[in-house]
Write a protein that holds these residues in place. Structure first.
Motif, PDB file in Angstrom:
ATOM      1  N   GLY A 202       0.817  -1.214   0.000  1.00 30.92           N
ATOM      2  CA  GLY A 202       0.000   0.000   0.000  1.00 30.92           C
ATOM      3  C   GLY A 202       0.844   1.255   0.000  1.00 30.92           C
ATOM      4  O   GLY A 202       0.316   2.371   0.020  1.00 30.92           O
ATOM      5  N   LEU A 203       2.186   1.097  -0.023  1.00 27.84           N
ATOM      6  CA  LEU A 203       3.112   2.231  -0.047  1.00 27.84           C
ATOM      7  C   LEU A 203       3.883   2.309  -1.359  1.00 27.84           C
ATOM      8  O   LEU A 203       4.837   3.075  -1.481  1.00 27.84           O
ATOM      9  CB  LEU A 203       4.124   2.100   1.104  1.00 27.84           C
ATOM     10  N   TYR A 204       3.461   1.531  -2.357  1.00 28.30           N
ATOM     11  CA  TYR A 204       4.213   1.367  -3.602  1.00 28.30           C
ATOM     12  C   TYR A 204       3.367   1.850  -4.772  1.00 28.30           C
ATOM     13  O   TYR A 204       2.147   1.645  -4.786  1.00 28.30           O
ATOM     14  CB  TYR A 204       4.553  -0.114  -3.759  1.00 28.30           C
ATOM     15  N   ALA A 205       4.022   2.492  -5.729  1.00 29.28           N
ATOM     16  CA  ALA A 205       3.340   2.981  -6.934  1.00 29.28           C
ATOM     17  C   ALA A 205       3.672   2.065  -8.106  1.00 29.28           C
ATOM     18  O   ALA A 205       4.776   2.145  -8.651  1.00 29.28           O
ATOM     19  CB  ALA A 205       3.763   4.413  -7.240  1.00 29.28           C
ATOM     20  N   PRO A 206       2.773   1.173  -8.495  1.00 30.72           N
ATOM     21  CA  PRO A 206       3.105   0.214  -9.558  1.00 30.72           C
ATOM     22  C   PRO A 206       3.376   0.856 -10.911  1.00 30.72           C
ATOM     23  O   PRO A 206       4.093   0.274 -11.728  1.00 30.72           O
ATOM     24  CB  PRO A 206       1.871  -0.702  -9.614  1.00 30.72           C
ATOM     25  N   ASP A 207       2.826   2.041 -11.180  1.00 29.26           N
ATOM     26  CA  ASP A 207       3.120   2.695 -12.451  1.00 29.26           C
ATOM     27  C   ASP A 207       4.574   3.158 -12.536  1.00 29.26           C
ATOM     28  O   ASP A 207       5.163   3.201 -13.612  1.00 29.26           O
ATOM     29  CB  ASP A 207       2.208   3.907 -12.649  1.00 29.26           C
ATOM     30  N   ASP A 208       5.153   3.517 -11.380  1.00 31.64           N
ATOM     31  CA  ASP A 208       6.514   4.046 -11.350  1.00 31.64           C
ATOM     32  C   ASP A 208       7.530   3.049 -10.802  1.00 31.64           C
ATOM     33  O   ASP A 208       8.732   3.317 -10.823  1.00 31.64           O
ATOM     34  CB  ASP A 208       6.562   5.322 -10.501  1.00 31.64           C
ATOM     35  N   CYS A 209       7.043   1.928 -10.276  1.00 36.25           N
ATOM     36  CA  CYS A 209       7.926   0.884  -9.723  1.00 36.25           C
ATOM     37  C   CYS A 209       8.812   1.422  -8.607  1.00 36.25           C
ATOM     38  O   CYS A 209      10.017   1.113  -8.525  1.00 36.25           O
ATOM     39  CB  CYS A 209       8.765   0.241 -10.814  1.00 36.25           C
ATOM     40  N   THR A 210       8.224   2.229  -7.722  1.00 38.03           N
ATOM     41  CA  THR A 210       8.989   2.791  -6.618  1.00 38.03           C
ATOM     42  C   THR A 210       8.038   3.065  -5.455  1.00 38.03           C
ATOM     43  O   THR A 210       6.815   2.943  -5.582  1.00 38.03           O
ATOM     44  CB  THR A 210       9.704   4.076  -7.049  1.00 38.03           C
ATOM     45  N   TRP A 211       8.591   3.445  -4.300  1.00 44.86           N
ATOM     46  CA  TRP A 211       7.757   3.797  -3.154  1.00 44.86           C
ATOM     47  C   TRP A 211       6.948   5.047  -3.478  1.00 44.86           C
ATOM     48  O   TRP A 211       7.425   5.949  -4.169  1.00 44.86           O
ATOM     49  CB  TRP A 211       8.613   4.041  -1.910  1.00 44.86           C
ATOM     50  N   ASP A 212       5.712   5.102  -2.996  1.00 42.68           N
ATOM     51  CA  ASP A 212       4.801   6.203  -3.282  1.00 42.68           C
ATOM     52  C   ASP A 212       5.044   7.334  -2.279  1.00 42.68           C
ATOM     53  O   ASP A 212       4.808   7.173  -1.074  1.00 42.68           O
ATOM     54  CB  ASP A 212       3.352   5.718  -3.189  1.00 42.68           C
ATOM     55  N   ALA A 213       5.498   8.467  -2.763  1.00 45.49           N
ATOM     56  CA  ALA A 213       5.907   9.570  -1.890  1.00 45.49           C
ATOM     57  C   ALA A 213       4.746  10.078  -1.040  1.00 45.49           C
ATOM     58  O   ALA A 213       4.920  10.392   0.145  1.00 45.49           O
ATOM     59  CB  ALA A 213       6.489  10.704  -2.728  1.00 45.49           C
ATOM     60  N   GLU A 214       3.541  10.165  -1.617  1.00 40.07           N
ATOM     61  CA  GLU A 214       2.414  10.715  -0.865  1.00 40.07           C
ATOM     62  C   GLU A 214       2.025   9.814   0.299  1.00 40.07           C
ATOM     63  O   GLU A 214       1.752  10.301   1.400  1.00 40.07           O
ATOM     64  CB  GLU A 214       1.220  10.920  -1.789  1.00 40.07           C
ATOM     65  N   MET A 215       2.014   8.504   0.090  1.00 36.72           N
ATOM     66  CA  MET A 215       1.642   7.606   1.175  1.00 36.72           C
ATOM     67  C   MET A 215       2.733   7.538   2.241  1.00 36.72           C
ATOM     68  O   MET A 215       2.438   7.431   3.436  1.00 36.72           O
ATOM     69  CB  MET A 215       1.324   6.214   0.641  1.00 36.72           C
ATOM     70  N   LEU A 216       3.992   7.618   1.831  1.00 39.20           N
ATOM     71  CA  LEU A 216       5.070   7.673   2.821  1.00 39.20           C
ATOM     72  C   LEU A 216       4.925   8.910   3.699  1.00 39.20           C
ATOM     73  O   LEU A 216       5.089   8.850   4.923  1.00 39.20           O
ATOM     74  CB  LEU A 216       6.436   7.679   2.132  1.00 39.20           C
ATOM     75  N   LYS A 217       4.603  10.027   3.073  1.00 40.25           N
ATOM     76  CA  LYS A 217       4.407  11.267   3.832  1.00 40.25           C
ATOM     77  C   LYS A 217       3.225  11.141   4.776  1.00 40.25           C
ATOM     78  O   LYS A 217       3.274  11.603   5.925  1.00 40.25           O
ATOM     79  CB  LYS A 217       4.197  12.431   2.868  1.00 40.25           C
ATOM     80  N   SER A 218       2.166  10.468   4.319  1.00 37.09           N
ATOM     81  CA  SER A 218       0.965  10.337   5.133  1.00 37.09           C
ATOM     82  C   SER A 218       1.223   9.557   6.414  1.00 37.09           C
ATOM     83  O   SER A 218       0.637   9.854   7.458  1.00 37.09           O
ATOM     84  CB  SER A 218      -0.141   9.646   4.318  1.00 37.09           C
ATOM     85  N   VAL A 219       2.093   8.551   6.351  1.00 40.84           N
ATOM     86  CA  VAL A 219       2.383   7.747   7.545  1.00 40.84           C
ATOM     87  C   VAL A 219       3.694   8.170   8.203  1.00 40.84           C
ATOM     88  O   VAL A 219       4.188   7.485   9.106  1.00 40.84           O
ATOM     89  CB  VAL A 219       2.423   6.242   7.207  1.00 40.84           C
ATOM     90  N   ARG A 220       4.256   9.291   7.748  1.00 43.20           N
ATOM     91  CA  ARG A 220       5.464   9.869   8.336  1.00 43.20           C
ATOM     92  C   ARG A 220       6.605   8.857   8.353  1.00 43.20           C
ATOM     93  O   ARG A 220       7.255   8.637   9.385  1.00 43.20           O
ATOM     94  CB  ARG A 220       5.180  10.392   9.744  1.00 43.20           C
ATOM     95  N   LEU A 221       6.837   8.273   7.191  1.00 43.35           N
ATOM     96  CA  LEU A 221       7.856   7.237   7.077  1.00 43.35           C
ATOM     97  C   LEU A 221       8.864   7.650   6.012  1.00 43.35           C
ATOM     98  O   LEU A 221       8.509   7.920   4.865  1.00 43.35           O
ATOM     99  CB  LEU A 221       7.205   5.905   6.696  1.00 43.35           C
ATOM    100  N   SER A 222      10.136   7.674   6.395  1.00 42.85           N
ATOM    101  CA  SER A 222      11.197   7.978   5.445  1.00 42.85           C
ATOM    102  C   SER A 222      11.540   6.728   4.645  1.00 42.85           C
ATOM    103  O   SER A 222      11.542   5.612   5.191  1.00 42.85           O
ATOM    104  CB  SER A 222      12.442   8.461   6.195  1.00 42.85           C
ATOM    105  N   PRO A 223      11.848   6.869   3.353  1.00 44.16           N
ATOM    106  CA  PRO A 223      12.285   5.706   2.569  1.00 44.16           C
ATOM    107  C   PRO A 223      13.521   5.032   3.149  1.00 44.16           C
ATOM    108  O   PRO A 223      13.782   3.862   2.883  1.00 44.16           O
ATOM    109  CB  PRO A 223      12.571   6.283   1.177  1.00 44.16           C
ATOM    110  N   ARG A 224      14.286   5.764   3.976  1.00 40.52           N
ATOM    111  CA  ARG A 224      15.475   5.177   4.600  1.00 40.52           C
ATOM    112  C   ARG A 224      15.113   4.071   5.591  1.00 40.52           C
ATOM    113  O   ARG A 224      15.976   3.269   5.956  1.00 40.52           O
ATOM    114  CB  ARG A 224      16.288   6.264   5.311  1.00 40.52           C
TER     115      ARG A 224
END
Length: 514
Positions: free
Chosen positions: A186-208
């Motif tokens: 639920g944190l991944y953008a299948p169109d871009d094949c990467t973590w979804d920035a908006e959902m990461l921001k929503s749950v206050r989670l850094s990609p690190r």
């Protein structure tokens, strides 16, 4: 050359050796069970240390079986492929030590947090972007719940990962998140094949605090390579979700083919080829609102739906209704009851339900009980209720051309009567594949593909089970009554209201919620 496959489920793990054609060496199959810890508040956890011990036990048994087989003993194991249950997570410290249990897909204690996310975000837009709903099964709701209820623990977690990533970190010294695993968070953008920035921001989670996404292989740490010498040089391809593995193992990878897997939970999935990341998406790679859109890898996607209440309900019936211990006796009894003559209507929401209507706010219901109702009536009605949920998903999956052919795998294959009943309820022919361990084989197939040997895969075969037309009509009418009952009992639910179209085939892409 051999491939070792691992299939990590919520109740047990399995391992086996496959040849380069994807054919299993049956004598090398190992299985180890463990306990899912549940409670009335929605808890559904696993102990990561227990899971690791079970995986090690399976590996040891499979490798011991290889050593005993003269025909296999000298064959090198080229790669390890792994299938693991989707949507689950564990938090670790910086050294990789688990600080939390494994919160599985079935853990629904984050219901309030999922609801809060749906207030904050447009769920349809999130679904279009991530392929996932804002529901308890996925990471955003679980992470918000943990941040709210266990603040100190949440702050201590250095990394969040799937159970398989943690297992690989233990064995290989490094975690890597396959596209086919990240897609179920639920944190991944299948169109871009990467973590979804908006959902990461929503749950206050850094990609690190997440692992790098990629399908490149890893290798065993030296200390484990000494103990698992046969796997010293093997490529360990990062684990993919069990749903993706199920399609690969069933051979449902081409246009016109769909896979139905019926185990503890159940799902219907159709695989599509996909343009390169960033290219314009077509309706083929979109999913109706309420169904999912997941990646297998950077070249393929899955569209379909999963239900939470399937084989786990059968286990509940066998345990609580004091049915005979003899599976053959139950099989004969159900085979003698081929239609919906039990007089019961069941809404099978023992566990928070997923597709197509996501009834996370309600519990199960049985309507029509009388003094004449038997335990067998209940088993049949509850089983049929799960099949009806799958039939509703089938009616919602976009059709591009003719209706797909359905390959069936999972525990249901042990029961000819159940396969016939499922065919009658769905109203379409089913092919019961000869390989019962679709997810296990799919893990091997994924590794074989990544080694560049996909053209040599053996075709999947199986017997066709055709629906009885009269019973199919009776079950279609029953499904309409169940939809009415659900709307009557739970009129104020915020669930998705998915209404299947009455067609002889499947709906086209215009049913998409976009």
């Amino acid at each position: 050359m051999l491939i070792l496959a691992l299939d990590i489920g919520t109740s047990s793990c399995r391992s086996a050796l496959f040849d380069a054609r994807g054919v299993r060496h049956l004598a090398t199959t190992a299985q180890q069970a463990y306990q899912l810890h549940t409670a009335a508040d929605g808890m559904a956890e696993l102990d990561p240390v227990v899971l690791l011990a079970a995986v090690r036990g399976c590996l040891a048994k499979t490798l011991a079986a290889q050593t005993k087989d003269a025909a296999l003993a000298d064959q090198p194991i080229a790669a390890v492929g792994t299938s693991c249950f989707w949507h689950s997570l564990v938090g670790t410290d910086a050294a990789g030590r688990p600080l939390t249990p494994i919160f599985t897909w079935a853990d629904s204690r984050c219901r309030d947090d999922a609801a809060a996310l749906r207030v904050r975000h447009d769920e349809r837009m999130v679904h279009a972007r991530t392929g996932c709903m804002l529901r308890t099964s996925f990471w955003p709701a679980k992470l918000r719940w943990l941040a709210r209820t266990r603040k100190a623990l949440f702050a201590r977690v250095a990394s969040w990962m799937s159970p398989a990533e943690w297992l690989y970190r233990e064995l290989c010294g490094e975690g890597r998140c396959a596209h086919g695993m990240a897609t179920g968070t639920g944190l991944y953008a299948p169109d871009d094949c990467t973590w979804d920035a908006e959902m990461l921001k929503s749950v206050r989670l850094s990609p690190r605090r997440l692992h790098v996404i990629g399908d490149e292989p890893l290798h065993l740490l030296p200390e484990h390579a000494r103990r698992l010498a046969a796997l010293r040089d093997a490529h360990w391809f990062p684990a993919i979700g069990d749903g993706a593995a199920s399609n690969l193992g069933a051979g449902a990878t081409r246009p016109g083919w769909a896979a139905i897997n019926f185990g503890t939970s159940a799902a219907v999935r159709v695989m599509h080829g996909d343009p390169a990341p960033g290219a314009r998406r077509t309706s083929v790679t979109r999913a109706p609102f309420g169904l999912f859109r997941y990646r297998v890898d950077t070249e393929r996607q899955l569209v379909g739906g999963a239900i939470s209440n399937a084989g786990n309900l059968r286990a509940w019936c066998l345990r609580e209704l004091r049915l005979p211990d003899d599976p053959a006796a139950i099989e004969r009894a159900l085979a003698a009851r081929p239609g919906p003559a039990h007089g019961l209507a069941v809404l099978p929401f023992w566990t928070a339900e997923r597709a197509p209507t996501w009834r996370e706010d309600v519990s199960g219901a049985v309507v029509g009980l009388t003094q004449a109702t038997s335990a067998l009536d209940l088993l049949q009605a509850i089983t049929e209720a799960s099949y009806h949920r799958l039939a509703t998903i089938v009616e919602l999956i976009p059709a591009h051309g003719r209706s797909p052919r359905f390959l069936v795998g999972g525990g249901i294959q042990k029961s000819p009567a159940s396969l016939q009943r499922l065919a009658d309820i769905i109203g379409r022919p089913l092919i019961a594949q000869d390989e019962p361990e679709a997810s296990l084989r799919g893990a091997a197939v994924f590794a074989i593909e990544k080694l560049g040997l996909a053209k040599g895969l053996a075709p999947v075969t199986g017997a066709t089970v055709r629906p009885d037309r009269a019973r199919a009509r009776a079950y279609a009418a029953e499904r309409a009554r169940l939809a009415t009952l659900e709307a009557t009992l739970f009129p104020s639910s915020p669930a998705v209201h998915a209404k299947p179209r009455r067609t002889s085939g499947l709906p086209d892409s215009r049913t998409s919620g976009r």
